[in-house]
Design a protein around this motif. Structure first.
Motif, PDB file in Angstrom:
ATOM      1  N   MET A 226      45.079  39.037  37.345  1.00 21.74           N
ATOM      2  CA  MET A 226      44.043  39.554  38.235  1.00 21.74           C
ATOM      3  C   MET A 226      43.581  40.897  37.688  1.00 21.74           C
ATOM      4  O   MET A 226      44.397  41.779  37.416  1.00 21.74           O
ATOM      5  CB  MET A 226      44.605  39.731  39.658  1.00 21.74           C
ATOM      6  N   LEU A 227      42.268  41.047  37.500  1.00 22.87           N
ATOM      7  CA  LEU A 227      41.697  42.291  36.985  1.00 22.87           C
ATOM      8  C   LEU A 227      40.579  42.740  37.900  1.00 22.87           C
ATOM      9  O   LEU A 227      39.675  41.959  38.229  1.00 22.87           O
ATOM     10  CB  LEU A 227      41.156  42.079  35.572  1.00 22.87           C
ATOM     11  N   VAL A 228      40.625  43.997  38.338  1.00 25.09           N
ATOM     12  CA  VAL A 228      39.586  44.584  39.185  1.00 25.09           C
ATOM     13  C   VAL A 228      39.027  45.787  38.435  1.00 25.09           C
ATOM     14  O   VAL A 228      39.774  46.680  38.027  1.00 25.09           O
ATOM     15  CB  VAL A 228      40.149  45.021  40.549  1.00 25.09           C
ATOM     16  N   SER A 229      37.706  45.807  38.242  1.00 28.13           N
ATOM     17  CA  SER A 229      37.096  46.859  37.433  1.00 28.13           C
ATOM     18  C   SER A 229      36.094  47.689  38.224  1.00 28.13           C
ATOM     19  O   SER A 229      35.487  47.223  39.198  1.00 28.13           O
ATOM     20  CB  SER A 229      36.398  46.254  36.208  1.00 28.13           C
ATOM     21  N   ASN A 230      35.923  48.930  37.794  1.00 31.25           N
ATOM     22  CA  ASN A 230      34.904  49.830  38.322  1.00 31.25           C
ATOM     23  C   ASN A 230      33.558  49.383  37.764  1.00 31.25           C
ATOM     24  O   ASN A 230      33.187  49.730  36.645  1.00 31.25           O
ATOM     25  CB  ASN A 230      35.227  51.261  37.885  1.00 31.25           C
ATOM     26  N   ASN A 231      32.831  48.564  38.523  1.00 28.06           N
ATOM     27  CA  ASN A 231      31.628  47.835  38.119  1.00 28.06           C
ATOM     28  C   ASN A 231      32.029  46.654  37.226  1.00 28.06           C
ATOM     29  O   ASN A 231      33.027  46.712  36.515  1.00 28.06           O
ATOM     30  CB  ASN A 231      30.599  48.736  37.437  1.00 28.06           C
ATOM     31  N   PRO A 232      31.259  45.569  37.290  1.00 27.61           N
ATOM     32  CA  PRO A 232      31.658  44.333  36.621  1.00 27.61           C
ATOM     33  C   PRO A 232      31.576  44.417  35.096  1.00 27.61           C
ATOM     34  O   PRO A 232      30.704  45.068  34.529  1.00 27.61           O
ATOM     35  CB  PRO A 232      30.655  43.301  37.156  1.00 27.61           C
ATOM     36  N   TYR A 233      32.507  43.703  34.449  1.00 30.13           N
ATOM     37  CA  TYR A 233      32.463  43.538  33.004  1.00 30.13           C
ATOM     38  C   TYR A 233      31.479  42.433  32.636  1.00 30.13           C
ATOM     39  O   TYR A 233      31.338  41.441  33.345  1.00 30.13           O
ATOM     40  CB  TYR A 233      33.841  43.166  32.462  1.00 30.13           C
ATOM     41  N   HIS A 234      30.841  42.610  31.497  1.00 33.91           N
ATOM     42  CA  HIS A 234      30.007  41.551  30.939  1.00 33.91           C
ATOM     43  C   HIS A 234      30.923  40.532  30.256  1.00 33.91           C
ATOM     44  O   HIS A 234      31.734  40.895  29.401  1.00 33.91           O
ATOM     45  CB  HIS A 234      29.033  42.148  29.914  1.00 33.91           C
ATOM     46  N   LYS A 258      43.636  31.422  37.305  1.00 27.80           N
ATOM     47  CA  LYS A 258      44.530  30.583  38.102  1.00 27.80           C
ATOM     48  C   LYS A 258      44.326  29.127  37.719  1.00 27.80           C
ATOM     49  O   LYS A 258      43.191  28.655  37.630  1.00 27.80           O
ATOM     50  CB  LYS A 258      44.244  30.774  39.591  1.00 27.80           C
ATOM     51  N   GLY A 259      45.408  28.408  37.495  1.00 30.36           N
ATOM     52  CA  GLY A 259      45.310  26.999  37.170  1.00 30.36           C
ATOM     53  C   GLY A 259      45.113  26.149  38.406  1.00 30.36           C
ATOM     54  O   GLY A 259      45.276  26.596  39.545  1.00 30.36           O
ATOM     55  N   GLU A 285      37.064  27.170  33.176  1.00 31.89           N
ATOM     56  CA  GLU A 285      38.440  26.687  33.231  1.00 31.89           C
ATOM     57  C   GLU A 285      39.402  27.783  33.684  1.00 31.89           C
ATOM     58  O   GLU A 285      39.652  28.756  33.001  1.00 31.89           O
ATOM     59  CB  GLU A 285      38.862  26.189  31.844  1.00 31.89           C
ATOM     60  N   GLY A 286      39.937  27.613  34.882  1.00 28.60           N
ATOM     61  CA  GLY A 286      40.932  28.537  35.397  1.00 28.60           C
ATOM     62  C   GLY A 286      40.419  29.910  35.748  1.00 28.60           C
ATOM     63  O   GLY A 286      41.211  30.808  36.024  1.00 28.60           O
ATOM     64  N   LEU A 287      39.107  30.130  35.755  1.00 27.17           N
ATOM     65  CA  LEU A 287      38.545  31.472  35.875  1.00 27.17           C
ATOM     66  C   LEU A 287      37.665  31.593  37.113  1.00 27.17           C
ATOM     67  O   LEU A 287      36.807  30.747  37.362  1.00 27.17           O
ATOM     68  CB  LEU A 287      37.719  31.781  34.625  1.00 27.17           C
ATOM     69  N   ILE A 288      37.901  32.641  37.897  1.00 20.72           N
ATOM     70  CA  ILE A 288      37.041  32.961  39.039  1.00 20.72           C
ATOM     71  C   ILE A 288      36.566  34.397  38.846  1.00 20.72           C
ATOM     72  O   ILE A 288      37.376  35.296  38.607  1.00 20.72           O
ATOM     73  CB  ILE A 288      37.790  32.840  40.379  1.00 20.72           C
TER      74      ILE A 288
END
Length: 359
Positions: A226-234, A258-259, A285-288
Motif C-alpha cells: 500500500m502506497l499513499v503519496s502527496n499528490n498522485p504518481y504518474h 492485492k491478489g 492485474e492486482g492493482l487498484i
C-alpha cells in the motif's frame, strides 16, 4: 518533448518582510517572481540545514557549504546528535526567515515540517540519492548548487503537504514490502538486497499489510503493498513512471496491490517489468489506484510498520493519511528546468481513469 516551468502554481501574497507581492501572471504565464535584494547580507536571514552523509557526499562534492555562505546563509550540519528538525527549530528561534535543506528526502521532510509549522519558506537543495521531491518541484537535481541562488533572486509557491497520523510527508507513506525493508537490519548498507529478501513472501501472498484499507472498490483486507503519496504518481507511461506533475492538486494518490481471493498477486518482477514497459492501468492485474483527500487504514492489530519519506516508523491503528492543500511555502530559483508536459496514453476500451474518492 518540450519542457515548461510548471512552478509556481500558487504564490504567497506576502514577501519575507511582510510587504505585498504581485502574484499576477506575467505574459509568459508564469507567476511573477518575487526578487530579493542583490546583496543577500542586506536582505533575508536564511539558515540551510545540510546532511553531509546524504547522496554519497553530495554536500562536499558540490561545495554546498561554501556556496551557501557566499550567498549570506548560515549553515547548520545535521548528523549524530544533531537532528535536522531540532536544528531547523533552533534556526527559527534565532530569527531565520528562510529555511533551506540539503539532503535526502527524509531530511527534506523533517525540515519541511518545521517550515510549514513556522510559516517559513523552504528552499530545497537536491543533495540526496533520489531527490524525488526536488525533481517534482522542477529543480535541477544534477546541479544542487544552482538551486541556492534562489536566496538571491527567487520566487515563492505554495504546495501541498501530506499528513499521516499527524506526521508530515512530502513524498509518500508506504506500508508493506518497502516499509518492512526499511525496518530490516542492514537496509541502509544494502538496500537492493534487503528489499529482495522481503519482497518475495509479500508478493507470493505469504506476508501482507496487517490492516484493512478503504478504497472506491470497497474495503480491501490485508493488501500486499500500500502506497499513499502527496499528490498522485504518474503510472500511465513508462518514461515518467513515478513522477508527480502537480504538487498542488489537493489530493493524495493511492496505489494498492492485492491478489484475487484464493490466488497470489502477480510476482513483483513481472509487475514492475510490465509497468516499466507499458505503464500501469487502474484495475490492472492486482492493482487498484485512486485519489482522495484522505485514506484510512484500520484493523485489529495495534500498529503497522510504515516508511514515511523513506524513514522507518511504526504507526498505531487506526490511522488516517490526509492532504493539507498549500500548507508548505517553497522558495524556487527563477531559472530551473521545470517539468515536462504530462503525457497521456490512450484509454483502453472498457477501462476508466482513476476516479476521485470522497474518502
Amino acid at each position: 518533448m518540450s519542457s515548461r516551468a510548471r512552478w509556481p502554481a500558487r504564490c504567497a501574497d506576502r514577501s519575507f518582510d511582510g510587504s505585498p507581492v504581485d502574484c499576477r501572471p506575467e505574459p509568459s504565464g508564469r507567476v511573477k517572481a518575487m526578487s530579493l535584494r542583490a546583496d543577500p547580507r542586506a536582505s533575508v536571514r536564511a539558515a540551510v540545514i545540510m546532511n553531509p552523509r546524504s547522496g554519497g557526499g553530495r554536500v562536499e562534492q558540490f561545495r554546498l557549504v561554501e556556496v551557501a555562505e557566499q550567498l549570506g546563509a548560515r549553515v547548520l550540519l545535521a548528523g549524530p546528535g544533531q537532528d535536522a528538525g531540532a536544528l531547523a527549530r533552533q534556526a527559527v528561534s534565532e530569527g531565520a526567515e528562510v529555511l533551506g535543506v540539503a539532503g535526502g528526502d527524509g531530511t527534506v521532510s523533517t525540515v519541511a515540517a518545521v517550515a510549514a509549522e513556522s510559516n517559513r519558506p523552504l528552499l530545497v537543495v537536491p543533495a540526496g540519492t533520489r531527490n524525488h521531491f526536488a525533481r517534482d518541484l522542477g529543480l535541477d537535481i544534477h546541479d544542487p548548487a544552482a538551486t541556492m541562488h534562489a536566496l538571491r533572486d527567487g520566487e515563492q509557491a505554495r504546495v501541498d503537504l501530506g499528513l499521516v497520523a499527524g506526521r508530515p510527508f512530502v513524498n509518500n507513506v508506504s506500508f508493506g514490502v518497502y516499509a518492512d525493508a526499511l525496518l530490516s537490519p542492514g537496509y541502509r548498507e544494502g538496500k537492493a538486497r534487503t528489499l529482495a529478501s522481503v519482497a518475495g513472501p509479500y508478493l507470493e501472498g505469504r506476508q501482507w499489510v496487517d490492516a484493512s484499507v478503504d478504497t472506491p472498490d470497497g474495503t480491501i483486507e490485508r493488501p500486499q503493498v500500500m502506497l499513499v503519496s502527496n499528490n498522485p504518481y504518474h503510472i500511465a507511461t513508462p518514461r515518467y513512471l513515478g513522477w508527480r506533475f502537480a504538487l498542488d492538486g489537493g489530493v493524495l494518490g493511492a496505489i494498492l496491490l492485492k491478489g484475487s481471493p484464493g490466488s497470489a498477486p502477480p510476482p513483483l518482477p513481472r509487475l514492475v517489468r510490465g509497468m516499466a514497459e507499458r505503464g500501469a492501468t487502474p484495475g490492472g492485474e492486482g492493482l487498484i489506484t485512486w485519489s482522495a483527500p484522505r485514506v484510512t487504514l484500520h484493523g485489529e492489530t495495534p500498529a503497522v510498520a510504515a516508511g514515511v519519506d523513506g524513514e522507518a516508523i511504526t504507526l498505531a491503528l487506526p490511522l488516517t493519511c490526509e492532504i493539507r492543500p498549500g500548507a508548505l511555502r517553497v522558495l524556487l530559483p527563477v531559472r530551473r528546468p521545470g517539468l515536462p508536459q504530462e503525457p497521456r496514453r490512450p484509454r483502453p476500451p472498457g477501462r476508466l481513469s482513476p476516479r476521485p474518492h470522497a474518502g
